[in-house]
Design a protein around this motif. Structure first.
Motif, mmCIF file in Angstrom:
data_model
loop_
_atom_site.group_PDB
_atom_site.id
_atom_site.type_symbol
_atom_site.label_atom_id
_atom_site.label_comp_id
_atom_site.label_asym_id
_atom_site.label_seq_id
_atom_site.Cartn_x
_atom_site.Cartn_y
_atom_site.Cartn_z
ATOM 1 N N GLN A 178 0.813 -1.220 0.000
ATOM 2 C CA GLN A 178 0.000 0.000 0.000
ATOM 3 C C GLN A 178 0.845 1.268 0.000
ATOM 4 N N ALA A 179 1.979 1.253 0.689
ATOM 5 C CA ALA A 179 2.833 2.447 0.731
ATOM 6 C C ALA A 179 3.319 2.825 -0.671
ATOM 7 N N TRP A 180 3.559 1.818 -1.512
ATOM 8 C CA TRP A 180 4.013 2.072 -2.881
ATOM 9 C C TRP A 180 2.842 2.414 -3.797
ATOM 10 N N LEU A 181 1.653 1.947 -3.417
ATOM 11 C CA LEU A 181 0.475 2.137 -4.243
ATOM 12 C C LEU A 181 -0.161 3.515 -4.063
ATOM 13 N N LEU A 182 -0.055 4.074 -2.875
ATOM 14 C CA LEU A 182 -0.734 5.345 -2.588
ATOM 15 C C LEU A 182 -0.326 6.483 -3.530
ATOM 16 N N PRO A 183 0.962 6.638 -3.882
ATOM 17 C CA PRO A 183 1.282 7.695 -4.857
ATOM 18 C C PRO A 183 0.583 7.503 -6.195
ATOM 19 N N TRP A 184 0.353 6.254 -6.593
ATOM 20 C CA TRP A 184 -0.362 6.006 -7.845
ATOM 21 C C TRP A 184 -1.843 6.354 -7.715
ATOM 22 N N VAL A 185 -2.397 6.163 -6.534
ATOM 23 C CA VAL A 185 -3.781 6.571 -6.312
ATOM 24 C C VAL A 185 -3.922 8.067 -6.591
ATOM 25 N N GLU A 186 -3.009 8.857 -6.050
ATOM 26 C CA GLU A 186 -3.059 10.301 -6.261
ATOM 27 C C GLU A 186 -2.810 10.648 -7.724
ATOM 28 N N ARG A 187 -1.848 9.976 -8.350
ATOM 29 C CA ARG A 187 -1.528 10.260 -9.744
ATOM 30 C C ARG A 187 -2.704 9.906 -10.664
ATOM 31 N N VAL A 188 -3.281 8.737 -10.452
ATOM 32 C CA VAL A 188 -4.410 8.316 -11.283
ATOM 33 C C VAL A 188 -5.606 9.230 -11.075
ATOM 34 N N LEU A 225 -8.758 -4.751 -6.516
ATOM 35 C CA LEU A 225 -9.917 -4.258 -5.773
ATOM 36 C C LEU A 225 -9.490 -3.305 -4.664
ATOM 37 N N ARG A 226 -8.366 -3.590 -4.038
ATOM 38 C CA ARG A 226 -7.852 -2.686 -3.003
ATOM 39 C C ARG A 226 -7.464 -1.342 -3.611
ATOM 40 N N PHE A 227 -6.835 -1.372 -4.784
ATOM 41 C CA PHE A 227 -6.492 -0.106 -5.433
ATOM 42 C C PHE A 227 -7.748 0.713 -5.684
ATOM 43 N N HIS A 228 -8.784 0.063 -6.180
ATOM 44 C CA HIS A 228 -10.016 0.800 -6.473
ATOM 45 C C HIS A 228 -10.629 1.367 -5.189
ATOM 46 N N ALA A 229 -10.576 0.599 -4.109
ATOM 47 C CA ALA A 229 -11.114 1.099 -2.844
ATOM 48 C C ALA A 229 -10.351 2.340 -2.384
ATOM 49 N N LEU A 230 -9.033 2.335 -2.552
ATOM 50 C CA LEU A 230 -8.232 3.507 -2.199
ATOM 51 C C LEU A 230 -8.577 4.689 -3.099
ATOM 52 N N VAL A 288 -18.252 -13.314 -7.630
ATOM 53 C CA VAL A 288 -18.978 -14.229 -6.762
ATOM 54 C C VAL A 288 -18.283 -14.216 -5.410
ATOM 55 N N ALA A 289 -18.997 -13.852 -4.381
ATOM 56 C CA ALA A 289 -18.413 -13.812 -3.030
ATOM 57 C C ALA A 289 -18.451 -15.216 -2.463
ATOM 58 N N ALA A 290 -17.514 -16.049 -2.931
ATOM 59 C CA ALA A 290 -17.488 -17.454 -2.497
ATOM 60 C C ALA A 290 -17.031 -17.592 -1.057
ATOM 61 N N ALA A 291 -16.301 -16.581 -0.577
ATOM 62 C CA ALA A 291 -15.824 -16.601 0.790
ATOM 63 C C ALA A 291 -15.783 -15.158 1.274
ATOM 64 N N PRO A 292 -15.890 -14.924 2.572
ATOM 65 C CA PRO A 292 -15.834 -13.548 3.079
ATOM 66 C C PRO A 292 -14.539 -12.864 2.648
ATOM 67 N N GLN A 293 -14.637 -11.652 2.131
ATOM 68 C CA GLN A 293 -13.465 -10.908 1.716
ATOM 69 C C GLN A 293 -12.819 -10.242 2.917
ATOM 70 N N PRO A 294 -11.481 -10.243 3.036
ATOM 71 C CA PRO A 294 -10.822 -9.584 4.158
ATOM 72 C C PRO A 294 -11.033 -8.080 4.115
ATOM 73 N N ALA A 295 -11.037 -7.474 5.280
ATOM 74 C CA ALA A 295 -11.190 -6.023 5.368
ATOM 75 C C ALA A 295 -10.017 -5.336 4.665
ATOM 76 N N LEU A 296 -10.293 -4.206 3.996
ATOM 77 C CA LEU A 296 -9.255 -3.509 3.269
ATOM 78 C C LEU A 296 -8.385 -2.676 4.182
ATOM 79 N N PHE A 297 -8.910 -2.240 5.310
ATOM 80 C CA PHE A 297 -8.145 -1.355 6.180
ATOM 81 C C PHE A 297 -8.239 -1.846 7.624
#
Length: 289
Positions: free
Chosen positions: A223-233, A260-265, A280-289
């Motif tokens: 996530q630390a590396w992804l956050l600058p791309w969130v701002e750039r995008v 999916l995490r990128f999109h949530a950010l 298909v939510a075949a299993a509970p998805q882990p929390a993003l944060f």
């Protein structure tokens, strides 16, 4: 109109047929041939790695055309025998034949990706220019790996001028998160041996900047590396561009979850974006944060 058609950017993974996604992102009993139909329920683009390694059969392309929505984007990579073997100018006919093969997909093949090897250096820019001009006005994107194109010198400026003048994107490759991994995970070690380790260039030479983010297996650490791309995008979207963002993990077992995490950010930065879920939510998805 579907929710995906409301997205102001393109989001996807390197492929749609990862066996490890069954039971998590896909239903556990999903057949391989059904993967694309589920993938397009969540993502509106895919990085076409499959065509880099082998040309698909014509019947396969027709099935893709029947399954991909009209607004979907298949960023097909030129086969490696075109991009990695010999002079590009000697492969103009092969390039045309490849495009003819993908013709049933119509405008969904956009942009077409040319991934060049590390040995493709500044002395070959005339060759690249001739190949690009042969394909004009098709939407194109190029990934380079020669160190001279990352040295901020005359060679890099010449490359950028060549691409910018033609409206051809320079693909933004970011592998920093992958190479920040120190664990002895065999999948990580394999990815580190195969993926390039180069400086990041956040280029935008047209209205559709291209981002390839290659993370490690720890999505929280990525996530630390992804956050600058969130701002750039987000900034590109606000400027009216349509960025394309593709998320990788070492064996791509977690690529869909990473996307999916990128999109949530990004929704945190642009709250008007719709929420995305696994098909298909075949299993509970882990929390993003």
């Amino acid at each position: 109109m579907t929710m995906l058609q409301h997205l102001p950017y393109r989001l996807g993974c390197p492929s749609w047929n990862a066996p490890a996604w069954r039971g998590a992102f896909y239903p556990a009993d999903l057949r391989a041939g059904e993967s694309l139909g589920y993938y397009v329920r969540t993502f509106n683009a895919v990085e076409g790695n499959t065509t880099f390694h082998a040309r698909p059969a014509a019947a396969t392309v027709r099935r893709w055309a029947e399954t991909m929505p009209a607004d979907f984007r298949f960023c097909a990579k030129l086969p490696r025998d075109i991009s990695h073997q010999g002079d590009l100018r000697d492969h103009l006919q092969a390039t045309t034949e490849f495009l003819d093969l993908l013709a049933p997909l119509g405008p969904r093949v956009a942009p077409l990706w040319l991934q060049l090897p590390a040995r493709f250096g500044p002395e070959r820019l005339d060759e690249l220019a001739a190949w690009l001009d042969h394909l004009a006005p098709r939407e194109l994107a190029v990934e380079v790996r020669h160190p001279a194109f990352f040295a901020r010198g005359a060679e890099e400026r010449a490359l950028n001028r060549l691409l910018h003048a033609r409206g051809v994107e320079r693909i933004c490759l970011d592998s920093r998160a992958l190479f920040a991994c120190t664990a002895g995970d065999p999948a990580v070690q394999h990815a580190q041996s195969k993926k390039p380790r180069l400086p990041v260039r956040a280029a935008a030479f047209s209205g559709s900047p291209q981002v390839r983010f290659i993370g490690g297996p720890d999505l929280e650490a990525n996530q630390a590396w992804l956050l600058p791309w969130v701002e750039r995008v987000a900034a590109w979207i606000e400027q009216g561009s349509t960025p394309h963002v593709f998320l990788h993990t070492p064996d791509n077992r977690l690529a869909a979850e990473q996307a999916l995490r990128f999109h949530a950010l990004l929704r945190g930065r642009l709250p008007g974006l719709p929420e995305l879920h696994a098909p298909v939510a075949a299993a509970p998805q882990p929390a993003l944060f």
